[in-house]
Enzyme design. Structure first.
Site, mmCIF file in Angstrom:
data_model
loop_
_atom_site.group_PDB
_atom_site.id
_atom_site.type_symbol
_atom_site.label_atom_id
_atom_site.label_comp_id
_atom_site.label_asym_id
_atom_site.label_seq_id
_atom_site.Cartn_x
_atom_site.Cartn_y
_atom_site.Cartn_z
ATOM 1 N N LYS A 48 0.802 -1.220 0.000
ATOM 2 C CA LYS A 48 0.000 0.000 0.000
ATOM 3 C C LYS A 48 0.836 1.271 0.000
ATOM 4 C CE LYS A 48 -3.977 -1.983 -0.251
ATOM 5 N NZ LYS A 48 -4.879 -1.774 -1.376
HETATM 6 N N1 PMP Z 1 -3.502 -7.999 1.470
HETATM 7 C C1 PMP Z 1 -3.619 -7.074 2.421
HETATM 8 C C2 PMP Z 1 -3.051 -7.364 3.756
HETATM 9 C C3 PMP Z 1 -4.267 -5.860 2.148
HETATM 10 O O1 PMP Z 1 -4.381 -4.929 3.115
HETATM 11 C C4 PMP Z 1 -4.804 -5.644 0.854
HETATM 12 C C5 PMP Z 1 -5.524 -4.371 0.555
HETATM 13 N N2 PMP Z 1 -6.838 -4.253 1.037
HETATM 14 C C6 PMP Z 1 -4.691 -6.652 -0.110
HETATM 15 C C7 PMP Z 1 -4.014 -7.810 0.236
HETATM 16 C C8 PMP Z 1 -5.287 -6.553 -1.480
HETATM 17 O O2 PMP Z 1 -4.683 -5.587 -2.287
HETATM 18 P P1 PMP Z 1 -5.581 -4.741 -3.267
HETATM 19 O O3 PMP Z 1 -6.419 -3.832 -2.422
HETATM 20 O O4 PMP Z 1 -4.625 -3.982 -4.107
HETATM 21 O O5 PMP Z 1 -6.450 -5.656 -4.043
#
Ligand code: PMP
Length: 346
Positions: A48
């Protein structure tokens, strides 16, 4: 791009360019070569960081953000941590509406990083005024000079990964990647990365990982939002009770669903086999590989890249707590004895 033996201006210089690390043991019974893109090497310990920095810098370029302004977001924790980190360096206030499903550790970390945190009930619908979406929207309307990142409905989320994660994986595999396996929450990671990779080689197979209790997989297959698919589950950051526009369903070939229990055990197993201390959704992604491998998805010369989104330290009171595992009933089955590696000397 700077290298690790140089001096950096601040932590933001270290966002992205995470390592791709070979998985030597955990998938050895399956055909193919397996590599993990280990996003915990970002300074905020998750993927992120990429979207936080990218989206904030885009807003600065457009003149929307100036120092002293407030940045608002809804988040399961990781995005909030990254936005808080970027805010500190760049001089913004950070306000976060988070789900009550987030671990106490995550909420404490956000506060440590200077964010103001609103904890909202997890099991209410997205349009309920108490949901973290609605709370963030209301705060944005109430606060003058605020910017709402809105990661689920912000196409810059896809763009951030299209411009960084995708090209990095292409370069690191020297164009030899055949499969991408990634969790889908907002969908930004998988969509942006897949879009870039498929532009280089349309034959690359892209497999999304979804949770039981989420609507994403069914929507991908039928383009139907089926409320009956929704029920509470424990994995944070994976799957959804709405359809995010930050997911480009057309670049994803298929979805695999994984259970809370198997993903939790897999996260623990990654640490024990590969020495990588990664989070719950890394366990989920690896569990998806196991399910795919057992169905004969992979061939001898395939190069499979799995994204491990964050660091294990964020789950000490959950997946890596024997007490929590026991409370979920996850030690009832054949998988693992609760006190496996501990001996109490009395
Ligand atoms: N794994 C974790 C620990 C996350 O916080 C997130 C984001 N919500 C994701 C995977 C998935 O990533 P994305 O939001 O880019 O689909």
């Amino acid at each position: 791009m700077k290298h690790r033996n140089q001096v950096f201006d601040n932590v933001l210089d270290l966002v992205g360019n995470t390592p791709l690390i070979k998985l030597n043991k955990i998938a050895s019974k399956f055909k193919g070569n397996f590599f993990a893109k280990v996003e915990s090497f970002n300074p905020g310990h998750s993927s992120k960081d990429r979207i936080a920095l990218y989206i904030i810098e885009q807003a600065e370029k457009k003149g929307i953000l100036t120092p002293g302004d407030t940045i608002i977001e809804t988040t399961s924790g990781n995005t909030g941590f990254s936005i808080a980190m970027v805010s500190i360096i760049k001089g913004y206030d950070c306000v976060l509406a988070v789900s009550s499903k987030s671990s106490a550790d995550k909420i404490d970390m956000l506060k440590t990083m200077g964010a103001k945190v609103y904890v909202c009930p997890a099991h209410v619908s997205a349009d309920d005024p108490r949901s973290y979406y609605q709370v963030a929207k209301r705060l944005h309307e109430e606060m003058k000079g605020s910017v709402y990142i809105n990661q689920y409905f912000n196409e810059l989320n896809i763009d951030a990964h299209y411009k960084s994660t995708g090209p990095e994986i292409w370069k690191q595999t020297e164009g030899k990647i055949t499969h991408l396996v990634a969790c889908s929450g907002t969908g930004g990671t998988i969509s942006g990365t897949a879009k870039y990779l498929k532009e280089q080689n349309p034959k690359i197979k892209v497999i999304g990982v979804d949770a039981f209790g989420s609507v994403i997989k069914k929507y991908h297959e039928t383009r139907e939002f089926d409320e009956k698919e929704i029920y509470p589950y424990r994995i944070e950051g994976l799957g959804k009770n709405l359809i995010p526009s930050a997911t480009d369903f057309d670049v994803i070939d298929k979805f695999v669903k994984v259970t809370d229990e198997e993903s939790a055990h897999m996260a623990r197993y990654i640490a024990k086999t590969e020495g990588m201390f990664v989070g719950y959704t890394s366990g989920a992604a690896m569990q998806a590989i196991k399910q795919l491998g057992e169905l004969g998805e992979f061939n001898e010369n395939d190069n499979i890249v799995v994204i491990f989104p964050d660091h294990g330290s964020r789950y000490m009171s959950k997946v890596f707590s024997d007490k929590w595992m026991n409370e979920q009933g996850f030690f009832d089955s054949k998988n693992e004895a609760a006190a496996q590696n501990i001996q109490y000397i009395k």
